[in-house]
Write an enzyme that holds these catalytic residues in place. Structure first.
Site, PDB file in Angstrom:
ATOM      1  N   LEU A 274      21.015 -31.161 -10.003  1.00  0.00           N
ATOM      2  CA  LEU A 274      22.239 -30.935  -9.228  1.00  0.00           C
ATOM      3  C   LEU A 274      22.644 -32.187  -8.481  1.00  0.00           C
ATOM      4  CD1 LEU A 274      21.529 -27.402  -7.717  1.00  0.00           C
ATOM      5  CD2 LEU A 274      23.080 -27.969  -9.564  1.00  0.00           C
ATOM      6  N   GLY A 275      21.646 -32.976  -8.111  1.00  0.00           N
ATOM      7  CA  GLY A 275      21.973 -34.192  -7.370  1.00  0.00           C
ATOM      8  C   GLY A 275      20.762 -35.066  -7.221  1.00  0.00           C
TER       9      GLY A 275
ATOM     10  N   GLY B  48      19.261 -38.164  -4.639  1.00  0.00           N
ATOM     11  CA  GLY B  48      19.444 -38.973  -3.439  1.00  0.00           C
ATOM     12  C   GLY B  48      18.371 -40.021  -3.368  1.00  0.00           C
ATOM     13  N   ALA B  49      18.368 -40.748  -2.263  1.00  0.00           N
ATOM     14  CA  ALA B  49      17.414 -41.839  -2.111  1.00  0.00           C
ATOM     15  C   ALA B  49      15.990 -41.299  -2.037  1.00  0.00           C
ATOM     16  CB  ALA B  49      17.735 -42.626  -0.857  1.00  0.00           C
ATOM     17  N   SER B  50      15.853 -40.128  -1.449  1.00  0.00           N
ATOM     18  CA  SER B  50      14.499 -39.671  -1.190  1.00  0.00           C
ATOM     19  C   SER B  50      14.143 -38.393  -1.946  1.00  0.00           C
ATOM     20  CB  SER B  50      14.325 -39.434   0.306  1.00  0.00           C
ATOM     21  OG  SER B  50      15.355 -38.595   0.759  1.00  0.00           O
TER      22      SER B  50
ATOM     23  N   VAL C 155      17.411 -33.054  -6.664  1.00  0.00           N
ATOM     24  CA  VAL C 155      17.669 -31.644  -6.441  1.00  0.00           C
ATOM     25  C   VAL C 155      17.932 -30.960  -7.785  1.00  0.00           C
ATOM     26  CG1 VAL C 155      19.180 -30.025  -5.272  1.00  0.00           C
ATOM     27  CG2 VAL C 155      18.633 -32.202  -4.204  1.00  0.00           C
TER      28      VAL C 155
ATOM     29  N   LYS D 210      14.237 -28.763  -4.311  1.00  0.00           N
ATOM     30  CA  LYS D 210      14.404 -30.162  -3.895  1.00  0.00           C
ATOM     31  C   LYS D 210      13.059 -30.848  -3.906  1.00  0.00           C
ATOM     32  CE  LYS D 210      16.377 -32.913  -0.327  1.00  0.00           C
ATOM     33  NZ  LYS D 210      17.758 -33.012   0.059  1.00  0.00           N
TER      34      LYS D 210
ATOM     35  N   ASP E  81      21.442 -37.304   9.108  1.00  0.00           N
ATOM     36  CA  ASP E  81      22.166 -37.625   7.883  1.00  0.00           C
ATOM     37  C   ASP E  81      23.285 -36.610   7.622  1.00  0.00           C
ATOM     38  OD1 ASP E  81      22.795 -39.115   5.679  1.00  0.00           O
ATOM     39  OD2 ASP E  81      21.126 -38.420   4.442  1.00  0.00           O
TER      40      ASP E  81
END
Ligand code: NAG
Ligand code: NAG
Ligand code: NAG
Ligand code: NAG
Ligand code: NAG
Ligand code: NAG
Length: 774
Positions: free
Chosen positions: A495-496, A498-500, A503, A518, A613
């Site tokens: 789904l996505g 990110g940096a860390s 997902v 996640k 964030d």
């Protein structure tokens, strides 16, 4: 030094009106009495030591003599401070400061034990006794009551207590403690120094055993470890002819005040430990709960309870009707449950039942004669408790329900007939039940303290090894890695990224619920314990504007979180999609949703959470297009120390507050900044940074401020349906939130009030104005 000239001016002002002389040095044998010469002034007449009028008598203390309104900063013998007008205060040569009264024994205000050569009231507000080699033998600065003055220090292990009321300086019910572990914490009195009782903490635990709280003459309030400043709690803006004082106020909140020395000046708050007047635990006493009505607090009782003493909100509440315990079962009483919605209490349960509905919980309590109240939370937990309930508060964002067991009342028709006799009986019952409640409270207090002593160590232990309760306790499920591999079909649907974390979408095999999985990819700095502590904190959050964490998986290096799935994707998908015009009302509603979620994280959940964030990609939209914040509570996990040493910035460019770049402590105000940027994006319907636009429009916040300043906000409006006045209001709120100086940004509570149009919004300064002046 800078203050010297202003005191000089002040003393000149004072000279004409002062009845008393200034004293540099008070020698043994000198005395004071309330009627003729009631106090010793400091050299420039700013402070005085001596008698001041209190209620119908006199108290001895230190007060500001240089300003019109009475401001007492220290009281002698505070728990029994009243003396008659015939009392005499005498400095003896054997090192005592005593109060002599007719027909009563002398009272020692100070008993140094060795001879003193002199005493002085200093212009700092410190009253000092000197020995023969002019070393300080005793000073009032070492014995604070409720106030700290500039140059005064609260050292490790020391605490100050609030007063009972404005007219009674005796020890009240709140304290501020500078702990030996480096943390500055607020608790109610008579509680152990452990996290569950605290209502404010500076978060500086683990910073050494010699941390002290200091206030300087420029109004800077900071924590100092003997060699360096470890935290700036408040920064004094440069002001001339100004005095400062910090006090733990009667309402339990510590506030730092400043006041101009002009006679018509007034005390103004510069800083406080919290703006939430319901935060001080125990404010409403046992069985009472706190509600904020506008800016004022109100204490209310549980259903079936009345105030013990209506003129003292902290005295709490007691049952207005009798309630027999288990023993009286044969007397054929029947009970019912009255729910108290949206309240939160201290969890002091003797049993937790999981997976329940509200009705199950009611029934469980009714069926258990030990159960006097059950706390039901939306996660399905039912906590059975005995009375009294403590630390209650009500807020609409809190979804927990207290289910209170009460005896079924006599039908009203018979009440009239019974009349007097009922009242008499009630009185008896009342007395019995008061003593029962008191007894129960006592027993509970003792067992409570015993249990806590055994279970939890000092505050620092909690935060480090928070794993004292099982995570199941907060309704989180622990998944196996295998389960999640299955649920996500071997992590297929991304789904996505990110940096860390990455997902994935998943479907749980047991109930076919769609979930978001996640996977944290970053090397985590803290160990398992830290992870579980954070899970516990996150698991305890429950708010309609937060994405719910369902569970987690912790197997070796696999750290995975499982969240509820949101149908409508992220706010970014909706907001930045040109085909997806949002109506003005919808924009405002989304902004309100986000603000409420952040407010909950900052002020209303058990452990304060700074999101770090906030951005449209982290705000999810459910099927009713209700905005929910996700990814909260992870800042700590992904970075060593939330308020200090940063190795890297967690936030996302364009949304991060300037203090991140300056390596300044990051507070809740960093989230306010990010919210401000998101708010501007929402109302203007564009990204905060968009280089496809002309250069002066590319950076949204700069462009918005320019338009506002030039009175051309219409350039920003894209939709026709916008009311110009409302639009400008929103812009002003956004600009206030993105002030470079964190203290100029409003709190989330204030932001919400502004968004709800309940308060006026002053014209904001330029976001960078503060910096350009220094
Ligand atoms: C205050 O007055 C009393 C008697 O009225 C006197 O004995 C005492 O010395 C005076 N103290 C000072 C500081 O003048
Ligand atoms: C005080 O804090 C500084 C910075 O955190 C640290 O370097 C120093 O060792 C500390 N000093 C003491 C005495 O703990
Ligand atoms: C503790 O700190 C105070 C100042 O805050 C300093 O004067 C004192 O020397 C320190 N003590 C130790 C043992 O470091
Ligand atoms: C506190 O403030 C002072 C000056 O305002 C600054 O020099 C110092 O670095 C700050 N300390 C911390 C720990 O933020
Ligand atoms: C109110 O009641 C509390 C608890 O009984 C007590 O500690 C406090 O001193 C009372 N306050 C006043 C103003 O009497
Ligand atoms: C209890 O009440 C029920 C009906 O309310 C009645 O039938 C029963 O006899 C009562 N029992 C006692 C011991 O009074």
């Amino acid at each position: 030094m800078a203050a010297f000239p202003s005191f000089l001016i002040l003393s000149a002002l004072m000279a004409s009106s002062a009845q008393q002389q200034g004293y540099y040095s008070i020698t043994p044998g000198t005395s004071l009495n309330p009627r003729t010469n009631s106090s010793w002034l400091s050299p420039f007449g700013l402070y005085a030591f001596g008698f001041y009028k209190l209620n119908n008598g006199y108290a001895v203390g230190i007060f500001l003599a240089g300003i019109p309104e009475k401001t007492v900063v220290w009281t002698a013998n505070r728990d029994d401070p009243l003396f008659p007008s015939t009392a005499v205060l005498l400095l003896t040569s054997d090192g005592r400061l005593i109060l002599q009264q007719k027909d009563r024994e002398d009272i020692n205000i100070v008993n140094w034990g060795q001879s003193v050569a002199s005493a002085s009231m200093l212009d700092s507000g410190n009253f000092v006794l000197y020995d023969s080699s002019r070393r300080i033998a005793w000073q009032s600065f070492d014995h604070p009551t409720d106030t700290l003055l500039p140059k005064q220090r609260l050292s490790a292990g020391e605490e100050i207590f609030s007063s009972v009321s404005d007219t009674n300086p005796a020890r009240g019910i709140f304290r501020l403690k500078m702990q030996g572990d480096g943390n500055l914490v607020q608790y109610p009195v008579e509680t152990p120094d452990t996290a569950p009782y605290s209502y404010y903490a500076s978060g500086t635990n683990g910073r050494g055993d010699n941390v002290s709280l200091n206030l300087d003459i420029n109004g800077n309030l900071y924590l100092f470890n003997g060699s360096s400043v470890i935290s700036n709690l408040s920064t004094g803006l440069y002001r001339t002819r100004t005095i400062y004082r910090m006090r733990i106020d009667v309402d339990g909140i510590v506030r730092l005040y400043y006041r101009s020395l002009d006679p018509q000046g007034k005390w103004t708050k510069q800083w406080s430990t919290t703006d939430d007047k319901c935060a001080p635990k125990g404010l409403c006493g046992l069985n009472g709960f706190c509600i904020l009505m506008d800016e004022d607090v109100k204490c209310q009782c549980l259903p079936g309870f009345d105030h013990v003493n209506p003129s003292n909100r902290s005295s709490g509440c007691q049952r207005s009707l009798s309630m027999e315990g288990c023993e009286a079962k044969d007397q054929n009483v029947s009970y019912e449950i009255i729910p108290m919605d949206n309240t939160k209490w201290e969890d002091d349960n003797y049993a937790v039942l999981g997976g329940m509905t509200n009705d199950d919980c009611k029934k469980a309590c009714l069926d258990d004669c030990n159960c006097e109240v059950a706390l039901f939370s939306q996660s399905g937990n039912c906590r059975k408790q005995r009375l009294p309930l403590r630390y209650g508060r009500r807020s609409l964002s809190d979804s927990d329900v207290a289910l209170v067991k009460v005896s079924k009342t006599t039908p009203s028709s018979t009440q009239g007939v019974l009349g007097n006799s009922v009242k008499k009986i009630r009185l008896d019952i009342l007395i019995v039940s008061i003593s029962l409640v008191a007894l129960a409270a006592l027993i509970l207090a003792f067992t409570g303290i015993y249990v806590h002593r055994n279970y939890v160590g000092r505050y620092k232990k909690i935060s480090k090894f928070g794993n004292v309760e099982l995570i199941e306790d907060v309704g989180l499920r622990e998944f196996t890695y295998e389960e999640l591999v299955q649920a996500t079909n071997e992590f297929k649907e991304v789904l996505g990224r990110g940096a860390s974390a990455t997902v994935y979408k998943g479907i749980l095999s047991n109930n076919e619920n769609v979930v978001v999985v996640k996977r944290l990819e970053k090397e985590l700095e803290e160990g398992e314990k830290e992870f579980q502590t954070e899970m516990k904190v996150i698991g305890k959050t429950y708010h309609r504007n937060l994405v719910r964490l369902l569970g987690y998986c912790l197997e070796g290096s696999k750290w995975i979180l499982v969240y509820e799935y949101m149908k409508n994707g992220t706010l970014a998908d909706i907001l930045f999609n040109p085909e997806n015009r949002l109506y003005w009302e919808e924009r405002i509603r989304i902004a309100l949703d986000i603000a409420r979620g952040i407010l909950y994280l900052h002020e209303e959940c058990e452990t304060q959470i700074i999101h770090c964030d906030i951005k449209p990609q982290n705000i999810l939209m459910d099927e009713h297009r209700c905005a929910k914040i996700s990814d909260f509570g992870l800042a700590k996990l992904l970075k060593k120390d939330q308020t200090n040493t940063y190795t890297q910035i967690r936030g996302t460019r364009g949304y991060v507050a300037p203090e991140w770049h300056k390596k300044l402590p990051v507070t809740v105000k960093a989230d306010v900044y990010s919210f401000g940027i998101v708010l501007l994006e929402i109302i203007c319907g564009r990204k905060s940074v968009d280089w496809s636009l002309p250069e002066d429009e590319a950076i949204l916040d700069e462009w918005v401020y320019k338009c506002l300043q030039e009175g051309e906000t219409s350039k920003l409006v894209r939709d026709e349906d916008v009311d110009k006045r409302k639009f400008e209001r929103m812009i002003k709120i956004g600009i206030w939130c993105i002030q470079d100086e964190p203290s100029l940004r409003p709190s989330m509570k204030k932001v919400l009030l502004m968004l709800e149009e309940t308060v006026d919004i002053p014209v904001p300064p330029s976001p960078t104005s503060f910096l350009s002046t220094i």
